[in-house]
Motif scaffolding. Structure first.
Motif, mmCIF file in Angstrom:
data_model
loop_
_atom_site.group_PDB
_atom_site.id
_atom_site.type_symbol
_atom_site.label_atom_id
_atom_site.label_comp_id
_atom_site.label_asym_id
_atom_site.label_seq_id
_atom_site.Cartn_x
_atom_site.Cartn_y
_atom_site.Cartn_z
ATOM 1 N N ILE A 143 14.383 7.162 6.127
ATOM 2 C CA ILE A 143 14.232 6.338 4.926
ATOM 3 C C ILE A 143 13.412 5.117 5.323
ATOM 4 O O ILE A 143 13.831 4.339 6.188
ATOM 5 C CB ILE A 143 15.599 5.920 4.360
ATOM 6 N N MET A 144 12.224 4.952 4.711
ATOM 7 C CA MET A 144 11.421 3.793 5.071
ATOM 8 C C MET A 144 10.625 3.287 3.869
ATOM 9 O O MET A 144 10.115 4.074 3.077
ATOM 10 C CB MET A 144 10.495 4.096 6.247
ATOM 11 N N ASP A 145 10.564 1.973 3.752
ATOM 12 C CA ASP A 145 9.904 1.351 2.605
ATOM 13 C C ASP A 145 8.497 0.866 2.936
ATOM 14 O O ASP A 145 7.929 0.028 2.237
ATOM 15 C CB ASP A 145 10.746 0.184 2.074
ATOM 16 N N THR A 146 7.919 1.391 4.006
ATOM 17 C CA THR A 146 6.592 0.966 4.443
ATOM 18 C C THR A 146 5.842 2.143 5.051
ATOM 19 O O THR A 146 6.458 3.102 5.518
ATOM 20 C CB THR A 146 6.701 -0.163 5.494
ATOM 21 N N ASP A 147 4.510 2.064 5.040
ATOM 22 C CA ASP A 147 3.681 3.036 5.755
ATOM 23 C C ASP A 147 3.271 2.492 7.125
ATOM 24 O O ASP A 147 2.610 3.183 7.896
ATOM 25 C CB ASP A 147 2.410 3.342 4.954
ATOM 26 N N PHE A 148 3.623 1.221 7.402
ATOM 27 C CA PHE A 148 3.255 0.498 8.619
ATOM 28 C C PHE A 148 1.758 0.193 8.671
ATOM 29 O O PHE A 148 1.357 -0.964 8.655
ATOM 30 C CB PHE A 148 3.692 1.251 9.880
ATOM 31 N N LEU A 150 -2.000 -0.180 7.312
ATOM 32 C CA LEU A 150 -2.574 -0.504 6.010
ATOM 33 C C LEU A 150 -3.678 0.473 5.627
ATOM 34 O O LEU A 150 -4.470 0.897 6.461
ATOM 35 C CB LEU A 150 -3.135 -1.924 6.018
ATOM 36 N N ILE A 151 -3.700 0.821 4.346
ATOM 37 C CA ILE A 151 -4.775 1.626 3.781
ATOM 38 C C ILE A 151 -5.555 0.740 2.806
ATOM 39 O O ILE A 151 -4.960 0.111 1.925
ATOM 40 C CB ILE A 151 -4.232 2.869 3.052
ATOM 41 N N LEU A 152 -6.878 0.717 2.956
ATOM 42 C CA LEU A 152 -7.719 -0.155 2.132
ATOM 43 C C LEU A 152 -8.610 0.690 1.242
ATOM 44 O O LEU A 152 -9.070 1.776 1.630
ATOM 45 C CB LEU A 152 -8.581 -1.049 3.019
ATOM 46 N N ASN A 153 -8.875 0.168 0.042
ATOM 47 C CA ASN A 153 -9.812 0.863 -0.841
ATOM 48 C C ASN A 153 -11.240 0.395 -0.541
ATOM 49 O O ASN A 153 -11.482 -0.348 0.423
ATOM 50 C CB ASN A 153 -9.446 0.656 -2.308
ATOM 51 N N ALA A 154 -12.170 0.802 -1.374
ATOM 52 C CA ALA A 154 -13.576 0.473 -1.128
ATOM 53 C C ALA A 154 -13.845 -1.026 -1.174
ATOM 54 O O ALA A 154 -14.817 -1.524 -0.587
ATOM 55 C CB ALA A 154 -14.462 1.194 -2.146
ATOM 56 N N ASP A 155 -12.964 -1.776 -1.887
ATOM 57 C CA ASP A 155 -13.126 -3.226 -1.990
ATOM 58 C C ASP A 155 -12.305 -3.972 -0.937
ATOM 59 O O ASP A 155 -12.093 -5.190 -1.050
ATOM 60 C CB ASP A 155 -12.709 -3.691 -3.388
ATOM 61 N N GLU A 156 -11.821 -3.233 0.070
ATOM 62 C CA GLU A 156 -11.029 -3.813 1.159
ATOM 63 C C GLU A 156 -9.695 -4.386 0.660
ATOM 64 O O GLU A 156 -9.135 -5.289 1.274
ATOM 65 C CB GLU A 156 -11.818 -4.909 1.893
ATOM 66 N N GLN A 157 -9.179 -3.847 -0.434
ATOM 67 C CA GLN A 157 -7.871 -4.254 -0.941
ATOM 68 C C GLN A 157 -6.798 -3.303 -0.430
ATOM 69 O O GLN A 157 -6.998 -2.088 -0.377
ATOM 70 C CB GLN A 157 -7.870 -4.259 -2.471
ATOM 71 N N ILE A 159 -3.792 -0.944 -0.550
ATOM 72 C CA ILE A 159 -3.264 -0.099 -1.627
ATOM 73 C C ILE A 159 -1.931 0.561 -1.252
ATOM 74 O O ILE A 159 -1.423 1.395 -2.012
ATOM 75 C CB ILE A 159 -4.286 0.998 -2.012
ATOM 76 N N ASN A 160 -1.360 0.173 -0.111
ATOM 77 C CA ASN A 160 -0.088 0.785 0.284
ATOM 78 C C ASN A 160 0.908 -0.247 0.813
ATOM 79 O O ASN A 160 1.537 -0.054 1.857
ATOM 80 C CB ASN A 160 -0.307 1.885 1.320
ATOM 81 N N SER A 161 1.041 -1.348 0.087
ATOM 82 C CA SER A 161 2.000 -2.384 0.479
ATOM 83 C C SER A 161 3.422 -1.825 0.467
ATOM 84 O O SER A 161 3.727 -0.896 -0.287
ATOM 85 C CB SER A 161 1.907 -3.577 -0.474
ATOM 86 N N PRO A 162 4.333 -2.387 1.281
ATOM 87 C CA PRO A 162 5.731 -1.952 1.248
ATOM 88 C C PRO A 162 6.331 -2.132 -0.147
ATOM 89 O O PRO A 162 5.979 -3.077 -0.872
ATOM 90 C CB PRO A 162 6.409 -2.889 2.253
ATOM 91 N N LYS A 163 7.216 -1.213 -0.539
ATOM 92 C CA LYS A 163 7.895 -1.284 -1.836
ATOM 93 C C LYS A 163 9.373 -0.986 -1.646
ATOM 94 O O LYS A 163 9.734 -0.150 -0.811
ATOM 95 C CB LYS A 163 7.276 -0.283 -2.821
ATOM 96 N N PRO A 164 10.240 -1.634 -2.420
ATOM 97 C CA PRO A 164 11.689 -1.453 -2.235
ATOM 98 C C PRO A 164 12.148 -0.019 -2.493
ATOM 99 O O PRO A 164 11.555 0.715 -3.292
ATOM 100 C CB PRO A 164 12.295 -2.409 -3.272
ATOM 101 N N ILE A 165 13.216 0.347 -1.821
ATOM 102 C CA ILE A 165 13.937 1.593 -2.080
ATOM 103 C C ILE A 165 15.333 1.214 -2.560
ATOM 104 O O ILE A 165 16.038 0.467 -1.882
ATOM 105 C CB ILE A 165 14.035 2.465 -0.814
ATOM 106 N N ILE A 166 15.714 1.733 -3.724
ATOM 107 C CA ILE A 166 17.004 1.393 -4.318
ATOM 108 C C ILE A 166 17.804 2.685 -4.545
ATOM 109 O O ILE A 166 17.399 3.534 -5.343
ATOM 110 C CB ILE A 166 16.846 0.642 -5.665
ATOM 111 N N ILE A 167 18.918 2.820 -3.846
ATOM 112 C CA ILE A 167 19.790 3.982 -3.975
ATOM 113 C C ILE A 167 21.063 3.543 -4.701
ATOM 114 O O ILE A 167 21.684 2.548 -4.308
ATOM 115 C CB ILE A 167 20.158 4.579 -2.601
#
Length: 226
Positions: A143-148, A150-157, A159-167
């Motif tokens: 169970i992990m809330d991050t990809d560790f 970073l993935i960037l789009n063409a504009d160097e933004q 797109i895979n910030s950590p997001k909460p997991i709620i059980i």
């Protein structure tokens, strides 16, 4: 608790680590009650951040590293504690041997009352992961809330910030499951073995299984108990 139960605990618990752990995280009045037992073959890799017990304090209410999995070779299995964030507990908690608890700085992992993680599993929290009461987790779970990375789009933004997991409450997560960032699972659900959950489940009293976009409700109007 019987005399035999006390002897069993003394045999399995690392008393020195237990005392050290409690004194490290709690004021003396709380620490001397030993609310947390640290079992043998538990590696205290990082001990920063804080532990919050949001429940009446009882001796041994939180167990880290007990042998709960009958098919596991306890001698070769090591539990890992790597915490720099906040660990919140709302009652009785068992974290079985071979499990890895990783809480990053500024992240919060919350475990509800009667939480049980059988063993050989990993909870990696870099933002927020929370469980309700009466949750049961099997073995070989990630169970992990991050990809560790970073993935960037063409504009160097990013797109895979950590997001909460709620059980939610009373959720049973079967063996060999993966639950990824941004997922919420409603109360009273069962996650079938060997699934990968990447989207939220809002229905209750269901059995859920599958991988990624193919996750589906297998059966409705079910309940479960130990």
């Amino acid at each position: 608790m019987t005399i035999m139960s006390y002897f069993k605990i003394l045999k399995e618990v690392n008393l020195w680590k237990t005392v050290y752990f409690n004194l490290h995280y709690f004021p003396l009045k709380t620490a001397i009650t030993l609310p947390i037992f640290i079992y043998r073959r538990t590696k205290l890799y990082k001990m920063k951040g804080k532990i919050v017990i949001d429940a009446p304090i009882k001796t041994g209410m939180i167990k880290i590293g007990p042998h709960l999995l009958g098919t596991q070779d306890f001698f070769y299995s090591r539990t890992m504690w790597e915490v720099t964030g906040t660990f919140v507990v709302k009652g009785k908690v068992n974290i079985g041997s071979g499990s890895k608890i990783c809480i990053g700085e500024n992240a919060t992992l919350t475990l509800g009352d009667n939480f049980s993680l059988t063993g050989n599993s990993e909870i990696i929290c870099q933002k927020e992961i929370s469980f309700g009461s009466n949750c049961l987790l099997s073995w070989d779970i990630l169970i992990m809330d991050t990809d560790f990375h970073l993935i960037l789009n063409a504009d160097e933004q990013i797109i895979n910030s950590p997001k909460p997991i709620i059980i939610g409450n009373h959720v049973w997560i079967g063996c060999k499951n993966t639950i990824l960032k941004g997922v919420s699972i409603a109360d009273n659900n069962i996650i079938s073995a060997n699934s990968t959950i990447t989207r939220s489940i809002t229905d209750s009293k269901t059995i859920i299984g599958g991988h990624g976009k193919s996750v589906e409700i297998i059966k409705r109007d079910v309940n479960w108990k130990l």
